[in-house]
Design an enzyme around this catalytic site. Structure first.
Site, mmCIF file in Angstrom:
data_model
loop_
_atom_site.group_PDB
_atom_site.id
_atom_site.type_symbol
_atom_site.label_atom_id
_atom_site.label_comp_id
_atom_site.label_asym_id
_atom_site.label_seq_id
_atom_site.Cartn_x
_atom_site.Cartn_y
_atom_site.Cartn_z
ATOM 1 N N ASP A 200 0.893 -1.154 0.000
ATOM 2 C CA ASP A 200 0.000 0.000 0.000
ATOM 3 C C ASP A 200 0.934 1.207 0.000
ATOM 4 O O ASP A 200 1.508 1.555 1.034
ATOM 5 C CB ASP A 200 -0.880 0.000 1.250
ATOM 6 C CG ASP A 200 -1.902 1.127 1.214
ATOM 7 O OD1 ASP A 200 -1.578 2.184 0.630
ATOM 8 O OD2 ASP A 200 -3.009 0.966 1.757
ATOM 9 N N HIS A 201 1.110 1.809 -1.173
ATOM 10 C CA HIS A 201 2.180 2.798 -1.288
ATOM 11 C C HIS A 201 1.954 4.019 -0.402
ATOM 12 O O HIS A 201 2.880 4.764 -0.122
ATOM 13 C CB HIS A 201 2.418 3.198 -2.749
ATOM 14 C CG HIS A 201 1.329 4.027 -3.335
ATOM 15 N ND1 HIS A 201 0.265 3.479 -3.980
ATOM 16 C CD2 HIS A 201 1.140 5.362 -3.359
ATOM 17 C CE1 HIS A 201 -0.539 4.443 -4.373
ATOM 18 N NE2 HIS A 201 -0.034 5.600 -4.020
ATOM 19 N N HIS A 264 -5.979 2.642 1.190
ATOM 20 C CA HIS A 264 -5.167 3.768 1.649
ATOM 21 C C HIS A 264 -5.791 4.522 2.821
ATOM 22 O O HIS A 264 -5.138 4.782 3.827
ATOM 23 C CB HIS A 264 -4.953 4.774 0.513
ATOM 24 C CG HIS A 264 -4.399 4.155 -0.726
ATOM 25 N ND1 HIS A 264 -3.432 3.195 -0.697
ATOM 26 C CD2 HIS A 264 -4.662 4.374 -2.036
ATOM 27 C CE1 HIS A 264 -3.122 2.841 -1.936
ATOM 28 N NE2 HIS A 264 -3.864 3.547 -2.764
#
Lengths: 515, 374
Positions: A200-201, A264
């Site tokens: 999950d950047h 996110h």
């Protein structure tokens, strides 16, 4: 000698991972060209990559190693014109290879195995393997199953006892709880949970990582961090783009809730709401995050969803001075689409700390500007002393800006100069760029290094993903499976969202923070 | 009065900005930042540069300008002239850079002091009165430690940066530092730029032995050669002390001379380990381009492994460590390791970026002092 006597804990800014071979599935895609390879190259350029690291791109298109390298070079030259260095690229790209195969073809994986062993033999023979699944989501199952069947889910032959094989899986991790559970089973049949890294950047962003530091390394915040002192929390992710570049095809199957909130924004919410972890180990942190996700008050039925969630689509409008078409008229979007381009939620966390504190979360496309931030709104102080009714927007607000302009600000009240006692809001502002003189590193650089080093703190664990889907599925079901689904609202492109989203907060005496 | 005028006449004040009386420093800075809404003041620390050399004024202002690009601070440049009549002159200026957001210029202020007839009291009472409150003080002492370096001054310092490459008698200076460190008021962390300069090389040596086959050779190592550039012997000495520390070796003073040190290994297959230093004289080298260490070779005797760390250039201005491992029975492997800047700005920047206790340098200091007395 078992350990390298020359390694110094103080000298290394972070733990240097062991050398490995990174296999990227979906190697001809945008993510590989624009994010993954540039991140690896940038790490090499600053000397943070383990020596002897090899990269194998796996994709369907016919290409030679040379063609693959040329394509990557072209993109890196374009996105990093000032930092590109011929010799460094030469050195880096010599270790980049291409393997052509269909994702469903087991023979291709057997060929990959031979290639890997050959490359590992030529190299340092360590046998550590990192499989990065960056293909279209429809191929995740095939890739993971074939990795298992080809025996690629373990380190290379002759590797030491500490050698490893890991999988990094890109989002979307499923499209609902059922598909996520299925994918988790497939992943965990191939790789142990401890060797699985769901990326999950957002968690790789410096400001997201700073949330824990802000909360737990500063004595002034944590005592105030509860329903005793906090009135409400808002998490906003605004985008000023629509469905450019053919993105409508994917987006129309996902929507704002699945695309951004499930992963996110719920991750950010967990970091804000979690209890202090017992330690900073991956599971220590993730145990606390998952407790938050388990405590989210479920929304049962269309009525409850209608009262707490607003979904909307943009109509034609103007964004950044440019005409924008309505969502349903976007390229590759179904003209009768019922997919939301905007969602606003009022979330309750049923635990001692957060009882009674609403968490408002909103995400939208074609909003006036790009911004992701979290704002913590503190309760108003008693008005008796200054004998005034508190004005709206006068409460203390702590804002954590995730992107852009990463930083933290605190709004407080101050006396206006002059003989009268008049108060005005002032802002104390900390900006990463101006305080530290440099921008934050790319999230993918940090996350790739963490995966190589075996640090899963910034990756989602199986139960986190499943609990987040469980919460989101109830809303999706109310929208798409109930007899009287909540309505789809509208907002003009370039506005801050639908009227209904404002009303969601007005009912509680709150309003969205102006960004 | 004449002596004071002489003191001022010695320095080139052109680079220092606007001269202001000491009592007007704060108000001048306030006016400057209030005058332009397109600028933002930023500060994470106080960075003081202390020099008793009048020739370094312009260069130090350049260093501050470069450092503030990445490390926002209140910079204090102190030009000190011990002895003679006491007088103080001060100047203010700001160094502004466009921030990465591109909206505002981010500015760090520089306050410069010329202290004529200076003493520790003057530094403490006049200069330290202009520190940014609550922010740490990093004090970069350039040149030899003079009489001014005493408790009243260093008790205020959080981090002291010195440069043993500039010292005529490093052994005596380190002794002084060690004694100061034992006094009650000293809580500062010391950094020697000559040691900081070895950071990357130490990382490179560690990298050479990161893989299992190379690690197997560590016990057999018996010899190291360190080739250093002129003016960088202290970095080579720090490296020598570090190798001895990491391999758990004890110096045999009787079998060591100025350039060849013999150590005894308490573990490993070779009991004796020799480290030789060699100066590389390159007539075309200039200060900013000269690599402090040109190469390090580690070997395990005639039939054992050999590890070479050699500086190389790509012809485009980029420098690398080329790491080569030759291990018997295995194919030779090599890697490139990019070299970060080794100029003063790069080194101080590295210290500011890493922070930390700098424990390794503390640990090595007794060994370095022993090596310097041979």
């Amino acid at each position: 000698m078992d350990t390298n006597p020359f390694l110094e804990e103080d000298l290394h800014i972070r733990h240097r991972p062991e050398s490995c071979t990174v296999v990227i599935f979906g190697a001809t895609g945008d993510l590989t060209h624009r994010k993954l390879i540039p991140a690896l190259y940038n790490l090499a350029a600053v000397g943070n990559l383990p020596p002897g690291l090899k990269v194998i791109g796996f994709a369907r298109r016919e290409k030679t190693d040379e063609e693959f390298r040329d394509g990557l070079e072209e993109v890196i030259r374009e996105i990093s014109p000032t930092t590109f260095n011929e010799q460094l690229w030469q050195n880096f790209s010599e270790n980049v290879f291409y393997h052509q195969s269909e994702f469903q073809d087991l023979e291709g994986y057997e060929g990959l195995k031979e290639r890997l062993e050959e490359i590992e033999k030529q190299g340092r023979g360590i046998g550590n393997r990192l499989f990065y699944v960056a293909s279209a989501p429809g191929f995740f199952d095939d890739i993971l199953l074939h990795l298992h069947d080809a025996g690629l889910n373990r380190p290379g032959p002759g590797a030491g006892v500490d050698a490893w094989a890991r999988a990094v899986v890109e989002k979307p991790f499923g499209t609902d709880l059922k598909t996520a559970q299925h994918l988790n089973r497939v992943v965990n049949n191939t790789f142990q949970e401890s060797e699985t890294y769901r990326i999950d950047h957002y968690l790789g962003k410096e400001t997201a990582q700073n949330i824990m530091v802000l909360r737990f390394a500063n004595a002034i915040f944590e005592p105030l961090w509860s329903n005793q002192h906090i009135e409400q929390v808002q998490i906003t992710c605004a985008e000023n783009l629509g469905m450019e570049g053919g993105r409508g095809a994917y987006y129309d199957t996902a929507g704002a809730l699945r695309d951004m909130v499930q992963n996110h924004l719920l991750q950010l919410l967990s970091l804000i709401a979690m209890e202090p972890p017992t330690d900073l180990s991956a599971d220590g942190v993730r145990d606390e995050k998952v407790k938050v996700l388990r405590s989210l008050r479920p929304m049962n039925g269309a009525e409850e969803v209608g009262g707490n969630v607003v979904r909307a689509q943009y109509t034609a409008g103007v964004v950044d001075g440019d005409e924008a078409v309505a969502y349903r008229r976007e390229d590759r979007v179904n003209p009768g689409s019922m997919t939301e381009s905007y969602v606003a939620l009022k979330i309750r966390i049923d635990n001692w700390r957060w009882e009674g504190v609403p968490f408002y979360v909103r995400m939208g496309k074609q909003l006036p500007k790009k911004a992701t931030e979290i704002s913590i709104h503190f309760k108003q102080p008693p008005a008796v002393l200054f004998n005034t009714v508190p004005e709206s927007d006068s409460e203390n607000v702590l804002v954590i800006r995730i992107q852009p302009n990463e930083g933290i600000s605190l709004r407080m009240q101050s006396k206006l100069p002059g003989p009268a006692l008049r108060m005005e809001s002032v802002k104390m502002d900390f900006q990463y760029a101006t305080s530290f003189g440099k921008g934050s590193p790319e999230a993918y650089e940090r996350l790739l290094l963490d995966a190589m080093a075996g640090d899963a703190t910034l990756f989602a664990r199986r139960d986190e993903v499943e609990n987040a889907w469980k919460f989101v599925d109830a809303i999706e079901d109310a929208w798409h499976k109930s007899e009287a689904p909540p309505k789809m609202a509208e907002y003009p492109a370039g506005s801050w969202g639908p009227q209904e989203a404002d009303e969601l907060l007005h009912r509680d005496g709150h309003r969205w923070r102006r960004l | 009065m004449k002596k004071e005028a002489d003191c001022l006449a010695k320095i080139d004040t052109e680079s220092l900005g606007k001269e202001v009386p000491v009592k007007r420093i704060d108000s001048e800075l306030r006016e400057f930042f209030a005058s332009d809404t397109g600028i933002a003041r930023a500060s994470l620390m106080n960075l003081a540069i202390y020099s008793e050399s009048v020739d370094r004024v312009a260069r130090n202002t350049e260093l501050i300008q470069e450092l503030t690009r990445e490390h926002a601070c209140r910079a204090l440049l102190i030009v000190s002239q011990p002895g003679g009549e006491r007088a103080v002159h001060s100047w203010v200026q700001a160094h502004c850079n466009i921030g990465s957001g591109g909206e505002k210029a981010v500015c760090s202020e520089q306050v410069s002091f010329l202290l004529c007839g200076s003493s520790a009291d003057m530094v403490r009472n006049i200069v330290f009165a202009h520190l940014d409150a609550d922010l740490p003080l990093i004090f970069w002492w350039q040149g030899e430690l003079s009489e001014v370096f005493e408790e009243r001054l260093y008790s205020r310092i959080g981090r002291l940066i010195v440069d043993s490459r500039q010292w005529a008698d490093p052994a005596a200076q380190f002794l002084r530092l060690s004694m100061a460190a034992q006094s009650d008021g000293a809580e500062y962390i010391v950094h020697d730029l000559a040691f900081t300069q070895s950071n990357q090389l130490r990382e490179a040596v560690a990298l050479c032995f990161d893989e299992p086959a190379a690690l197997g050779e560590v016990d057999a190592l018996s010899k190291a050669e360190i080739c250093y550039s002129s003016g960088h012997r202290m970095t080579a000495v720090w490296l020598t002390a570090w190798l001895a520390n990491r391999l758990n070796m004890e110096l045999r003073p009787g079998q060591s001379s100025g350039d060849v040190y013999t150590f005894e290994r308490s573990s490993g297959r070779n009991e004796v380990f020799q480290i030789s230093l060699e100066e590389d004289v390159d007539p075309e080298a200039t200060d900013c381009k000269t690599p402090p260490i040109v190469r390090v070779n580690l070997s395990a005797g005639e039939h054992g492994g050999r590890f070479d760390i050699i500086r190389s250039d790509d012809g485009q201005g980029e420098a690398y460590w080329s790491l080569k491992r030759a291990i018997p029975g295995r194919a030779q492997t090599s890697d490139l390791w990019p070299i970060r800047s080794f100029g003063d700005v790069g080194l101080v920047g590295e210290i500011l970026m890493r922070a930390g206790r700098n424990r390794m340098m503390d640990e090595l200091l007794p060994q370095v002092r022993a090596l310097l007395t041979l």
